[in-house]
Design a protein around this motif. Sequence first.
Motif, PDB file in Angstrom:
ATOM      1  N   GLY A   1       5.183  -2.655  12.960  1.00 16.13           N
ATOM      2  CA  GLY A   1       4.976  -1.216  12.940  1.00 16.13           C
ATOM      3  C   GLY A   1       4.908  -0.674  11.533  1.00 16.13           C
ATOM      4  N   ILE A   2       4.171   0.418  11.372  1.00  9.64           N
ATOM      5  CA  ILE A   2       4.068   1.124  10.097  1.00  9.64           C
ATOM      6  C   ILE A   2       4.828   2.451  10.241  1.00  9.64           C
ATOM      7  CG2 ILE A   2       2.528   2.142   8.381  1.00  9.64           C
ATOM      8  CD1 ILE A   2       0.298   0.341   9.550  1.00  9.64           C
ATOM      9  N   ALA A   3       5.757   2.708   9.336  1.00  9.49           N
ATOM     10  CA  ALA A   3       6.569   3.932   9.404  1.00  9.49           C
ATOM     11  C   ALA A   3       5.667   5.159   9.321  1.00  9.49           C
ATOM     12  CB  ALA A   3       7.581   3.950   8.286  1.00  9.49           C
ATOM     13  N   GLN A   4       5.904   6.090  10.256  1.00 11.09           N
ATOM     14  CA  GLN A   4       5.153   7.344  10.289  1.00 11.09           C
ATOM     15  C   GLN A   4       6.001   8.494   9.768  1.00 11.09           C
ATOM     16  OE1 GLN A   4       1.722   7.226  11.577  1.00 11.09           O
ATOM     17  NE2 GLN A   4       2.401   5.176  11.029  1.00 11.09           N
ATOM     18  N   SER A   5       7.287   8.455  10.066  1.00 12.07           N
ATOM     19  CA  SER A   5       8.200   9.487   9.589  1.00 12.07           C
ATOM     20  C   SER A   5       9.584   8.885   9.448  1.00 12.07           C
ATOM     21  CB  SER A   5       8.235  10.674  10.564  1.00 12.07           C
ATOM     22  OG  SER A   5       8.677  10.250  11.840  1.00 12.07           O
ATOM     23  N   MET A   6      10.247   9.229   8.357  1.00  9.23           N
ATOM     24  CA  MET A   6      11.604   8.735   8.116  1.00  9.23           C
ATOM     25  C   MET A   6      12.594   9.591   8.884  1.00  9.23           C
ATOM     26  SD  MET A   6      11.018   6.172   6.332  1.00  9.23           S
ATOM     27  CE  MET A   6       9.712   5.520   5.332  1.00  9.23           C
ATOM     28  N   MET A   7      13.613   8.949   9.428  1.00  6.38           N
ATOM     29  CA  MET A   7      14.628   9.680  10.186  1.00  6.38           C
ATOM     30  C   MET A   7      15.846   9.932   9.308  1.00  6.38           C
ATOM     31  SD  MET A   7      14.303   7.892  13.954  1.00  6.38           S
ATOM     32  CE  MET A   7      15.012   6.350  13.489  1.00  6.38           C
TER      33      MET A   7
ATOM     34  N   TRP B   1       0.810  -1.214   0.000  1.00 13.81           N
ATOM     35  CA  TRP B   1       0.000   0.000   0.000  1.00 13.81           C
ATOM     36  C   TRP B   1       0.847   1.268   0.000  1.00 13.81           C
ATOM     37  CZ3 TRP B   1      -0.430  -3.986   3.593  1.00 13.81           C
ATOM     38  CH2 TRP B   1      -1.388  -4.952   3.246  1.00 13.81           C
ATOM     39  N   GLY B   2       2.138   1.110  -0.272  1.00 10.02           N
ATOM     40  CA  GLY B   2       3.013   2.271  -0.370  1.00 10.02           C
ATOM     41  C   GLY B   2       3.673   2.667   0.938  1.00 10.02           C
ATOM     42  N   GLY B   3       3.486   1.897   1.977  1.00 13.61           N
ATOM     43  CA  GLY B   3       4.102   2.186   3.265  1.00 13.61           C
ATOM     44  C   GLY B   3       5.346   1.344   3.500  1.00 13.61           C
ATOM     45  N   VAL B   4       5.935   1.544   4.671  1.00 13.79           N
ATOM     46  CA  VAL B   4       7.099   0.772   5.099  1.00 13.79           C
ATOM     47  C   VAL B   4       6.778   0.162   6.456  1.00 13.79           C
ATOM     48  CG1 VAL B   4       9.530   0.908   5.780  1.00 13.79           C
ATOM     49  CG2 VAL B   4       8.707   2.223   3.828  1.00 13.79           C
ATOM     50  N   ARG B   5       7.089  -1.119   6.603  1.00 12.53           N
ATOM     51  CA  ARG B   5       6.790  -1.842   7.841  1.00 12.53           C
ATOM     52  C   ARG B   5       8.034  -2.520   8.397  1.00 12.53           C
ATOM     53  NH1 ARG B   5       0.986  -3.255   8.460  1.00 12.53           N
ATOM     54  NH2 ARG B   5      -0.080  -1.970   6.924  1.00 12.53           N
ATOM     55  N   GLN B   6       7.993  -2.761   9.706  1.00 11.74           N
ATOM     56  CA  GLN B   6       9.087  -3.468  10.377  1.00 11.74           C
ATOM     57  C   GLN B   6       8.462  -4.332  11.464  1.00 11.74           C
ATOM     58  OE1 GLN B   6      12.560  -3.109   9.644  1.00 11.74           O
ATOM     59  NE2 GLN B   6      12.661  -4.924  10.942  1.00 11.74           N
TER      60      GLN B   6
END
Length: 193
Positions: free
Chosen positions: A187-193, A148-153
């Motif tokens: 977890g779903i990434a909310q903001s990239m560091m 869906w275009g997100g990043v997960r861990q």
Amino acid sequence: MKKLIALGFTALLGFSGALHAAEYKIDTAGAHAFIQFKIKHLGYSWLYGRFNDFEGRFNYDPAKPEASTVDVTIKTSSVDSNHAERDKHLRGKDFLEVEKFPIATFKSISFTPLTDGKAELKGTLTLHGVTQPVTIAVSEIGGGKDPWGGVRQGFHGTTEIALKDFGITKNLGPASQTVELILDIEGIAQSMM
């Protein structure tokens, strides 16, 4: 041309790694995270349960895993052992006293990478109004882009706590003094560091 391809590939690898350095919101809305427990019943079998209502965030960068942090809040009234009468007892004064202690929390102190995707997470668990240090054995499950275009861990963790350490003194017999916590977190990434 070979140099240009090599430079492009190196840049792509660098960008791909940066995708995983982020603050993640634990995916409870999609039911991709679980806080479960098990305790021996009379020493004859295992009783399993879970907490259905919790939320949290974690920061994780695979390039600097030692900087990872975790913060989780659990509504104790959401305890669920798949048995209504037992759950009523667990919410009462013998165990969680949910009216007096509606929230349990975990806050990380340190994250120590080991080998083969394993790590040791240390932090404080506040349960039943008592705060104690706990150490969680962690395994990295995986991470990357989702459909869906997100990043997960995702991670799996286990730890064991003694009920009496948290002021829960109900005597369940010698085989039932400790509880194993089983934690599966995506977890779903909310903001990239």
